[in-house]
Motif scaffolding. Structure first.
Motif, PDB file in Angstrom:
ATOM      1  N   MET A 126       0.834  -1.197   0.000  1.00  0.00           N
ATOM      2  CA  MET A 126       0.000   0.000   0.000  1.00  0.00           C
ATOM      3  C   MET A 126       0.871   1.251   0.000  1.00  0.00           C
ATOM      4  O   MET A 126       0.638   2.188  -0.769  1.00  0.00           O
ATOM      5  N   ARG A 127       1.902   1.262   0.851  1.00  0.00           N
ATOM      6  CA  ARG A 127       2.774   2.429   0.945  1.00  0.00           C
ATOM      7  C   ARG A 127       3.525   2.672  -0.364  1.00  0.00           C
ATOM      8  O   ARG A 127       3.772   3.822  -0.731  1.00  0.00           O
ATOM      9  N   THR A 128       3.884   1.596  -1.060  1.00  0.00           N
ATOM     10  CA  THR A 128       4.572   1.732  -2.342  1.00  0.00           C
ATOM     11  C   THR A 128       3.674   2.444  -3.348  1.00  0.00           C
ATOM     12  O   THR A 128       4.116   3.348  -4.062  1.00  0.00           O
ATOM     13  N   PHE A 129       2.408   2.045  -3.400  1.00  0.00           N
ATOM     14  CA  PHE A 129       1.463   2.677  -4.318  1.00  0.00           C
ATOM     15  C   PHE A 129       1.262   4.152  -3.981  1.00  0.00           C
ATOM     16  O   PHE A 129       1.215   5.006  -4.867  1.00  0.00           O
ATOM     17  N   VAL A 130       1.175   4.451  -2.678  1.00  0.00           N
ATOM     18  CA  VAL A 130       1.007   5.842  -2.253  1.00  0.00           C
ATOM     19  C   VAL A 130       2.250   6.647  -2.615  1.00  0.00           C
ATOM     20  O   VAL A 130       2.148   7.788  -3.090  1.00  0.00           O
ATOM     21  N   ALA A 172       4.709  11.244  -8.411  1.00  0.00           N
ATOM     22  CA  ALA A 172       4.096  11.809  -9.613  1.00  0.00           C
ATOM     23  C   ALA A 172       3.618  13.240  -9.345  1.00  0.00           C
ATOM     24  O   ALA A 172       3.748  14.117 -10.205  1.00  0.00           O
ATOM     25  N   ILE A 173       3.096  13.479  -8.146  1.00  0.00           N
ATOM     26  CA  ILE A 173       2.667  14.834  -7.776  1.00  0.00           C
ATOM     27  C   ILE A 173       3.882  15.756  -7.705  1.00  0.00           C
ATOM     28  O   ILE A 173       3.838  16.901  -8.167  1.00  0.00           O
ATOM     29  N   ALA A 195      -1.452   6.961 -11.330  1.00  0.00           N
ATOM     30  CA  ALA A 195      -0.944   6.355 -10.092  1.00  0.00           C
ATOM     31  C   ALA A 195      -2.024   6.338  -9.019  1.00  0.00           C
ATOM     32  O   ALA A 195      -2.150   5.354  -8.267  1.00  0.00           O
ATOM     33  N   LEU A 196      -2.826   7.398  -8.960  1.00  0.00           N
ATOM     34  CA  LEU A 196      -3.901   7.465  -7.960  1.00  0.00           C
ATOM     35  C   LEU A 196      -4.948   6.400  -8.233  1.00  0.00           C
ATOM     36  O   LEU A 196      -5.442   5.752  -7.310  1.00  0.00           O
ATOM     37  N   ARG A 197      -5.272   6.187  -9.497  1.00  0.00           N
ATOM     38  CA  ARG A 197      -6.265   5.165  -9.857  1.00  0.00           C
ATOM     39  C   ARG A 197      -5.781   3.767  -9.487  1.00  0.00           C
ATOM     40  O   ARG A 197      -6.587   2.885  -9.199  1.00  0.00           O
ATOM     41  N   ALA A 198      -4.478   3.565  -9.515  1.00  0.00           N
ATOM     42  CA  ALA A 198      -3.920   2.268  -9.111  1.00  0.00           C
ATOM     43  C   ALA A 198      -3.850   2.169  -7.586  1.00  0.00           C
ATOM     44  O   ALA A 198      -4.040   1.085  -7.021  1.00  0.00           O
ATOM     45  N   ALA A 199      -3.587   3.286  -6.916  1.00  0.00           N
ATOM     46  CA  ALA A 199      -3.391   3.278  -5.465  1.00  0.00           C
ATOM     47  C   ALA A 199      -4.702   3.169  -4.690  1.00  0.00           C
ATOM     48  O   ALA A 199      -4.742   2.530  -3.632  1.00  0.00           O
ATOM     49  N   PRO A 224      -7.686   1.505  -5.098  1.00  0.00           N
ATOM     50  CA  PRO A 224      -8.183   0.176  -4.718  1.00  0.00           C
ATOM     51  C   PRO A 224      -7.228  -0.574  -3.787  1.00  0.00           C
ATOM     52  O   PRO A 224      -7.676  -1.351  -2.932  1.00  0.00           O
ATOM     53  N   GLU A 225      -5.946  -0.307  -3.932  1.00  0.00           N
ATOM     54  CA  GLU A 225      -4.962  -0.964  -3.061  1.00  0.00           C
ATOM     55  C   GLU A 225      -5.155  -0.503  -1.612  1.00  0.00           C
ATOM     56  O   GLU A 225      -5.087  -1.310  -0.676  1.00  0.00           O
ATOM     57  N   MET A 226      -5.406   0.794  -1.433  1.00  0.00           N
ATOM     58  CA  MET A 226      -5.609   1.336  -0.093  1.00  0.00           C
ATOM     59  C   MET A 226      -6.915   0.828   0.517  1.00  0.00           C
ATOM     60  O   MET A 226      -6.961   0.466   1.695  1.00  0.00           O
ATOM     61  N   MET A 227      -7.958   0.757  -0.281  1.00  0.00           N
ATOM     62  CA  MET A 227      -9.239   0.282   0.226  1.00  0.00           C
ATOM     63  C   MET A 227      -9.175  -1.216   0.542  1.00  0.00           C
ATOM     64  O   MET A 227      -9.800  -1.690   1.488  1.00  0.00           O
ATOM     65  N   ARG A 228      -8.399  -1.944  -0.238  1.00  0.00           N
ATOM     66  CA  ARG A 228      -8.213  -3.368   0.031  1.00  0.00           C
ATOM     67  C   ARG A 228      -7.489  -3.559   1.371  1.00  0.00           C
ATOM     68  O   ARG A 228      -7.832  -4.440   2.159  1.00  0.00           O
ATOM     69  N   ALA A 229      -6.508  -2.712   1.614  1.00  0.00           N
ATOM     70  CA  ALA A 229      -5.792  -2.765   2.892  1.00  0.00           C
ATOM     71  C   ALA A 229      -6.755  -2.468   4.042  1.00  0.00           C
ATOM     72  O   ALA A 229      -6.684  -3.098   5.103  1.00  0.00           O
ATOM     73  N   ALA A 230      -7.662  -1.527   3.822  1.00  0.00           N
ATOM     74  CA  ALA A 230      -8.650  -1.202   4.852  1.00  0.00           C
ATOM     75  C   ALA A 230      -9.584  -2.389   5.086  1.00  0.00           C
ATOM     76  O   ALA A 230      -9.935  -2.699   6.229  1.00  0.00           O
ATOM     77  N   GLN A 231      -9.960  -3.060   4.019  1.00  0.00           N
ATOM     78  CA  GLN A 231     -10.828  -4.228   4.142  1.00  0.00           C
ATOM     79  C   GLN A 231     -10.177  -5.323   4.974  1.00  0.00           C
ATOM     80  O   GLN A 231     -10.845  -6.012   5.744  1.00  0.00           O
ATOM     81  N   HIS A 232      -8.877  -5.472   4.825  1.00  0.00           N
ATOM     82  CA  HIS A 232      -8.155  -6.514   5.542  1.00  0.00           C
ATOM     83  C   HIS A 232      -7.725  -6.063   6.939  1.00  0.00           C
ATOM     84  O   HIS A 232      -7.068  -6.825   7.647  1.00  0.00           O
ATOM     85  N   GLY A 233      -8.063  -4.830   7.313  1.00  0.00           N
ATOM     86  CA  GLY A 233      -7.759  -4.367   8.657  1.00  0.00           C
ATOM     87  C   GLY A 233      -6.341  -3.863   8.836  1.00  0.00           C
ATOM     88  O   GLY A 233      -5.869  -3.714   9.956  1.00  0.00           O
ATOM     89  N   ILE A 234      -5.635  -3.599   7.733  1.00  0.00           N
ATOM     90  CA  ILE A 234      -4.271  -3.090   7.827  1.00  0.00           C
ATOM     91  C   ILE A 234      -4.310  -1.641   8.298  1.00  0.00           C
ATOM     92  O   ILE A 234      -3.509  -1.217   9.131  1.00  0.00           O
ATOM     93  N   VAL A 235      -5.231  -0.870   7.739  1.00  0.00           N
ATOM     94  CA  VAL A 235      -5.498   0.500   8.196  1.00  0.00           C
ATOM     95  C   VAL A 235      -7.003   0.616   8.394  1.00  0.00           C
ATOM     96  O   VAL A 235      -7.776  -0.172   7.842  1.00  0.00           O
ATOM     97  N   HIS A 236      -7.426   1.589   9.161  1.00  0.00           N
ATOM     98  CA  HIS A 236      -8.850   1.803   9.384  1.00  0.00           C
ATOM     99  C   HIS A 236      -9.494   2.328   8.106  1.00  0.00           C
ATOM    100  O   HIS A 236      -8.838   3.013   7.310  1.00  0.00           O
ATOM    101  N   LYS A 237     -10.759   2.009   7.902  1.00  0.00           N
ATOM    102  CA  LYS A 237     -11.474   2.408   6.695  1.00  0.00           C
ATOM    103  C   LYS A 237     -11.475   3.928   6.514  1.00  0.00           C
ATOM    104  O   LYS A 237     -11.236   4.432   5.415  1.00  0.00           O
ATOM    105  N   ASN A 238     -11.713   4.651   7.606  1.00  0.00           N
ATOM    106  CA  ASN A 238     -11.734   6.116   7.522  1.00  0.00           C
ATOM    107  C   ASN A 238     -10.347   6.668   7.201  1.00  0.00           C
ATOM    108  O   ASN A 238     -10.221   7.670   6.497  1.00  0.00           O
ATOM    109  N   ASN A 239      -9.316   6.021   7.724  1.00  0.00           N
ATOM    110  CA  ASN A 239      -7.941   6.427   7.461  1.00  0.00           C
ATOM    111  C   ASN A 239      -7.652   6.305   5.966  1.00  0.00           C
ATOM    112  O   ASN A 239      -7.108   7.230   5.351  1.00  0.00           O
TER     113      ASN A 239
END
Length: 88
Positions: free
Chosen positions: A28-32, A38-39, A50-54, A56-71
């Motif tokens: 997730m951090r790599t995608f971010v 790029a910015i 890059a944002l379009r790729a990042a 879903p990766e971030m939301m997937r991490a939230a789904q798995h409990g790696i980070v909070h959904k709101n985060n």
């Protein structure tokens, strides 16, 4: 140190889960970081890609409990705002 069989098994499970979580967080951090880079270059098209790729990766991490959904949502929102600001 674990003494019972169940405690030993739990330490094995925890170690395995920790490795998986570390891998997912790193991915997730790599995608971010790619979006951030790029910015920094100022190229909106690359940043948007890059944002379009990042996202879903971030939301997937939230789904798995790696980070909070709101985060994850907050990070996506702030990155999107920064990408949008490149157009101005």
């Amino acid at each position: 140190m674990a003494n019972t069989a169940s405690a030993k098994k739990m330490t094995r499970k925890i170690a395995k889960r920790t490795a998986i979580n570390r891998s997912r967080r790193s991915r997730m951090r790599t995608f971010v970081r790619k979006v951030e880079e790029a910015i920094a270059t100022g190229n909106q098209q690359d940043a948007l890609t890059a944002l379009r790729a990042a996202e879903p990766e971030m939301m997937r991490a939230a789904q798995h409990g790696i980070v909070h959904k709101n985060n994850a949502s907050r990070k996506v929102s702030r990155l999107a705002a920064r990408v949008k600001a490149l157009a101005a």
